[in-house]
Design a protein around this motif. Structure first.
Motif, mmCIF file in Angstrom:
data_model
loop_
_atom_site.group_PDB
_atom_site.id
_atom_site.type_symbol
_atom_site.label_atom_id
_atom_site.label_comp_id
_atom_site.label_asym_id
_atom_site.label_seq_id
_atom_site.Cartn_x
_atom_site.Cartn_y
_atom_site.Cartn_z
ATOM 1 N N GLU A 19 0.987 -1.230 0.075
ATOM 2 C CA GLU A 19 -0.101 -0.005 0.019
ATOM 3 C C GLU A 19 0.732 1.217 -0.103
ATOM 4 N N LYS A 62 3.017 0.695 -10.969
ATOM 5 C CA LYS A 62 1.634 0.297 -10.327
ATOM 6 C C LYS A 62 1.157 1.179 -9.134
ATOM 7 N N TYR A 63 2.024 1.636 -8.295
ATOM 8 C CA TYR A 63 1.854 2.379 -7.339
ATOM 9 C C TYR A 63 0.865 3.862 -7.960
ATOM 10 N N VAL A 65 -0.274 4.040 -10.773
ATOM 11 C CA VAL A 65 -1.526 3.771 -11.182
ATOM 12 C C VAL A 65 -2.868 3.713 -10.423
ATOM 13 N N SER A 66 -2.384 3.155 -9.178
ATOM 14 C CA SER A 66 -3.456 2.863 -7.985
ATOM 15 C C SER A 66 -3.733 4.321 -7.462
ATOM 16 N N ARG A 67 -2.995 5.022 -7.534
ATOM 17 C CA ARG A 67 -3.279 6.839 -6.789
ATOM 18 C C ARG A 67 -4.372 7.158 -7.878
ATOM 19 N N PRO A 69 -7.231 6.424 -9.663
ATOM 20 C CA PRO A 69 -8.453 5.428 -10.109
ATOM 21 C C PRO A 69 -9.209 6.076 -11.202
#
Ligand SMILES: Nc1ncnc2c1ncn2[C@@H]1O[C@H](COP(=O)(O)OP(=O)(O)O)[C@@H](O)[C@H]1O
Ligand SMILES: [Mg+2]
Length: 371
Positions: A19, A62-63, A65-67, A69
């Motif tokens: 996370e 990837k981090y 990208v996840s931040r 959405p």
């Protein structure tokens, strides 16, 4: 005593995305400032990222990208897609548009992309892109200039181990215009320690490890600066401790783990060699394909034809001596003094330390073909 060491296996796997990622705030901030923000404002920008294996490039992407959405960000690995057109077709598929792999033009692709996103910006992250850049300069041109050529708002982040610019010719660089670049540097021992501790707390039972043992793993992996090496050592050491039902991870478990990932460590050592030295090492491998040991004279002879094969200037015998010495210092090959019999004195026999010859030779050919 705990029989089970591991409470959760997932955080010990290399594909795990935590996370929170540590020590990459500067990099994350730069990506957001130079790519994400402009894209929100409707302008396309490109960014080139490079850094050694295990420096957190993939996990950071990837981090990011996840931040976000709410944005259309697509992560693609170029090794599985091959060329840039396939990458774009795969992105379209994620948008729910199926296009044939063959015969689709770039303008069809980008028109379809514009329609699917109703004009908002798209960001495509192309990880492990070295080969795609080398093999598909036309695709590279189309994807990096899609804004001007096709009127889409497209940001691209290209990620690879070496600076992607080295794969482009002078002419390509000129036609592609200016890029901003960013390098992910190797992690320090302290940084690796904290990355390890984050994984430890997610994956191991309490009381199954000491601070000292995690420091030991950080110390071994610091010579590579790689979080991948660190986490892999932790995983294998934990499995080793669990297997012997020892209750906690010991120094011996870490050493066992280290010996298991040795071929990989050898690969990292290769990055410390100059290309002429790689040729000499390949000559050693060739000699060992049919025999259990070799000597400098044999290596010299084989190197000479290999230098020719790779279109390089042949190196003299002193260079071969120096290189085999260096390879011994790095622990890639071993030298053993043996008697020659019939009063001919002694000679030095060379063997490989800890990797199978075939694997190392393959690896070297791959690297040399790329140069
Ligand atoms: N800064 C970090 N914080 C937490 N975990 C990290 C960090 N950097 C790397 N890792 C972990 O180390 C491993 C290797 O990282 P990765 O992103 O795959 O490296 P690269 O793509 O540069 O080769 C992965 O398991 C990743 O989750
Ligand atoms: Mg990666």
């Amino acid at each position: 005593m705990n029989k089970f060491i591991i409470k959760n296996r997932k955080p010990l796997e290399s594909s795990f995305v935590p996370e929170e990622i540590l020590h990459r705030n500067v990099e994350v901030e730069k990506i957001e400032r130079s790519v994400i923000l402009p894209l929100r404002m409707g302008s396309s920008t490109n960014l080139l990222i490079h850094g050694d294996s295990g420096t957190g490039k993939t996990v950071t992407m990837k981090y990011v990208v996840s931040r976000h959405p709410e944005m259309s960000i697509f992560y693609e690995n170029a090794i599985s897609s091959g060329n840039f057109k396939n990458i774009l077709i795969s992105v379209l598929r994620s948008m729910g548009k199926v296009m044939p792999d063959r015969g689709t033009s770039y303008s069809q692709i980008f028109r379809s992309m514009s329609l699917s996103t109703s004009g908002t910006g798209v960001l495509i992250i192309v990880d492990e892109c070295a080969n795609a850049i080398r093999m598909d300069p036309n695709g590279l041109y189309n994807i990096l200039r899609a804004g001007e050529l096709y009127g889409v708002t497209l940001g691209v982040i290209l990620v690879s181990v070496d600076d992607p610019l080295i794969y482009m010719s002078e002419r390509e660089r000129k036609t592609l215009g200016l890029f901003s670049g960013m390098k992910f540097s190797k992690y320090s021992e302290e940084e690796l320690y904290s990355i390890l501790m984050q994984r430890v707390s997610l994956s191991l039972q309490e009381g199954t490890y000491s601070e000292e043992i995690i420091r030991y793993i950080a110390e071994i992996s610091s010579s590579f600066g790689s979080a991948r090496v660190a986490i892999e050592l932790l995983q294998k050491a934990a499995y080793s401790a669990e297997y012997r039902e020892g209750g906690e991870i010991s120094g011996e478990d870490v050493r066992t783990a280290k010996s298991m990932i040795n071929p990989y460590l050898t690969e990292s050592k290769l990055s410390e060699l100059e290309s002429d030295e790689l040729v000499v090492l390949l000559a050693v491998c060739q000699a060992l394909e049919n025999s259990s040991s070799t000597d400098t004279a044999d290596v010299y002879e084989r190197s000479t034809s290999l230098f020719e094969l790779y279109g390089r200037k042949p190196m003299d015998l002193p260079f071969i001596y120096r290189t085999t010495k260096k390879l011994q210092t790095l622990g890639i090959i071993e030298g053993r003094i043996t008697g020659k019999g019939d009063r001919k004195g002694v000679e030095k026999r060379l063997t490989l330390s800890d990797v199978p010859v075939a694997i190392l030779a393959d690896k070297l050919r791959q690297i040399l073909d790329r140069l």
